[in-house]
Scaffold this active site. Structure first.
Site, short mmCIF file in Angstrom:
data_model
loop_
_atom_site.label_atom_id
_atom_site.label_comp_id
_atom_site.label_asym_id
_atom_site.label_seq_id
_atom_site.Cartn_x
_atom_site.Cartn_y
_atom_site.Cartn_z
N LYS A 106 0.81 -1.22 0.00
CA LYS A 106 0.00 0.00 0.00
C LYS A 106 0.84 1.26 0.00
CE LYS A 106 -4.46 -1.54 1.51
NZ LYS A 106 -5.53 -1.50 2.51
N LYS A 151 -5.33 -10.52 -6.30
CA LYS A 151 -6.53 -10.89 -5.55
C LYS A 151 -7.69 -9.95 -5.89
CE LYS A 151 -5.94 -8.17 -1.42
NZ LYS A 151 -5.71 -7.95 -0.05
N LYS A 166 -11.28 -4.45 -3.29
CA LYS A 166 -12.11 -3.24 -3.39
C LYS A 166 -11.37 -2.12 -4.09
CE LYS A 166 -13.72 -4.10 1.24
NZ LYS A 166 -13.18 -4.03 2.56
#
Ligand code: TYM
Length: 337
Positions: free
Chosen positions: A114, A200, A203
Site C-alpha cells: 500500500k 486478488k 475493493k
C-alpha cells in the site's frame, strides 16, 4: 470460543470478502454454543489510514453494517459494531505500540504494497495499522479469527505482540492476552480478480469488472462472469490440468465455493467443456447465491434508524467486554489510572 473479525467499510462488499471471510463468520455464529461469543466489526478506524472522504466513510460504514446483516450476521446473536464507538480499540493500540517492533511492522507485505515507493508520504496510521488490528482481537481474548489468506500475516503479528507482552509484563500462570488462531477457509482463502488471475479480488482495484460486488444487478453479475478473462482450452478433468491457468483455476474455485463442493468435483462434472458452457452455469449459480443477499441488503441499507440502533447496541456490549482486558493491560504496564 471467542470469535472476532472485522472488515473495512471502504467500497462494496465483494465476492472475495464473502467467500473468504463473511460466510465463515455466519457459519461460526450459527454453530456457536452457549459458552461462545462472536464479535464482528466495521474497521472504520483502519479506514483513515488511507486518504478518505469523511461523509463517504460515514455512509459506507452504515452500508457495510447492512451488508453484513444481509449476509446473515444476526445482531441478536453476534455483537456487531463499528470500532469508532469502542474507544478501547485505539487505547489498547497505544499500549501495544510499546511492544510491537519497527522491524516486525516493516516486514508487513500489506504495508509494502500500500505504501509502494512513497513510504515517506504514507500515513503513520498505515504503518501502525497492524498494531490496531492486534488490539482489535486481543482486546476481547479472541480465540478464533475468521479471515481470508491475505490477513494471515497480520494475525501472526498479533500473536507475536501478545506473546511478547505476556513475556515482558505478565506471568505464565496469568497471561494478559490469549494467542488468537486465524481461521482461513480451505476452499476460498484467496479469490482472484476476474481480469487477472495473479491479483486478488479487491475493493481497491480500479476496474469494477475485476470483482463481483454484492450490490451488482443480476445482469452486471452475468456480464462480469461472461467477460472474465480465461484461456481458449476446455476445462480439464483433473486439477493438475489447471496448473499455469490461473484464471481458469479461479473460476473453478469460485464455482466450488459457491456450490459447497470442491474443485475436483467441479472438474469431474465440467471437464472437457469450454468456457462457453461453464460460464453461464457459474453465472447462474452466482446469482442464485448472491441475489437473496442483495435483496435483503437493498431493503435494509437506507433504514438508518435500525442500523444506528444495531451498531449502538453492539458497541455498548463490546465496550463492556473490552473493559477487563484493557484494565489488566494498564496495570501490567504500571500505568496508574
Ligand atoms: P478487508 O476489509 O480487506 O477484508 C475483509 C475480509 O475479507 C477477506 N478478503 C478476501 N478473502 C479471500 N479472497 C479475497 N480476494 C479477499 N479479499 C478480502 C479478508 O482476508 C478479510 O478477512 N485489516 C482487515 C480488517 C481488520 C481485521 C481486524 C480482520 C481490521 N481489524 C481484526 C480481522 C481481525 C482488512 O482490511 O480486511
Amino acid at each position: 470460543m471467542r470469535v472476532v473479525s472485522g472488515i473495512q467499510p471502504t467500497g462494496n462488499l465483494h465476492l472475495g470478502n464473502y467467500l473468504g471471510a463473511i460466510r465463515n463468520w455466519v457459519r461460526m455464529q450459527d454453530e456457536m454454543d452457549a459458552d461462545s461469543e462472536c464479535l464482528f466489526f466495521l474497521a472504520d478506524l483502519h479506514a483513515i489510514s488511507m486518504s478518505h472522504e469523511p461523509a463517504e466513510l460515514r455512509r459506507a460504514t452504515l452500508e457495510m453494517a447492512a451488508a453484513l446483516v444481509a449476509c446473515g450476521i444476526d445482531p441478536d446473536r453476534s455483537i456487531l459494531f463499528n470500532q469508532a464507538q469502542v474507544p478501547q480499540h485505539a487505547e489498547l493500540q497505544w499500549l501495544l505500540n510499546g511492544t510491537a517492533r519497527m522491524g516486525w511492522l516493516n516486514r508487513m507485505t500489506q504495508w509494502k504494497d500500500k505504501a509502494g515507493k512513497n513510504r515517506e508520504g504514507a500515513s503513520a496510521a498505515l504503518f501502525t495499522y497492524p498494531v490496531l488490528q492486534a488490539a482489535d482481537v486481543l482486546l476481547y481474548q479472541a480465540t478464533h479469527v475468521p479471515v481470508g489468506e491475505d490477513q494471515k500475516q497480520h494475525l501472526e503479528l498479533a500473536r507475536d505482540i501478545a506473546q511478547k507482552f505476556n513475556n515482558d509484563f505478565a506471568t505464565e500462570d496469568a497471561p494478559v492476552f490469549t494467542l488468537p488462531d486465524p481461521y482461513i477457509p480451505e476452499d476460498a482463502a484467496r479469490i482472484m480478480s476476474l481480469r487477472d488471475g495473479t491479483k486478488k479480488m479487491s475493493k481497491s482495484d480500479p476496474s469494477d469488472m475485476s470483482r463481483i460486488n454484492l450490490t451488482d444487478t443480476t445482469d452486471e453479475m452475468a456480464q462480469k462472469v461472461k467477460k472474465a478473462k480465461t484461456d481458449p482450452e476446455p476445462l480439464p478433468s483433473e486439477l493438475a490440468g489447471l496448473e499455469g491457468r490461473a484464471e481458469a483455476l479461479n473460476l473453478v474455485t469460485i464455482f466450488a465455493a459457491l456450490a459447497g463442493s470442491n474443485p475436483q468435483a467441479v472438474l469431474a462434472e465440467y471437464g472437457g467443456q469450454g468456457f462457453g458452457q461453464f460460464k453461464p452455469a457459474l453465472a447462474e449459480l452466482l446469482v442464485s447465491v448472491l441475489e437473496p443477499i442483495r435483496d435483503r441488503f437493498v431493503a435494509l441499507k437506507d433504514d438508518r434508524e435500525s442500523l444506528d440502533a444495531i451498531l449502538a447496541r453492539g458497541a455498548s456490549q463490546a465496550r463492556e467486554l473490552a473493559g477487563p482486558t484493557l484494565d489488566q493491560a494498564y496495570t501490567a504496564l504500571g500505568l496508574v489510572r
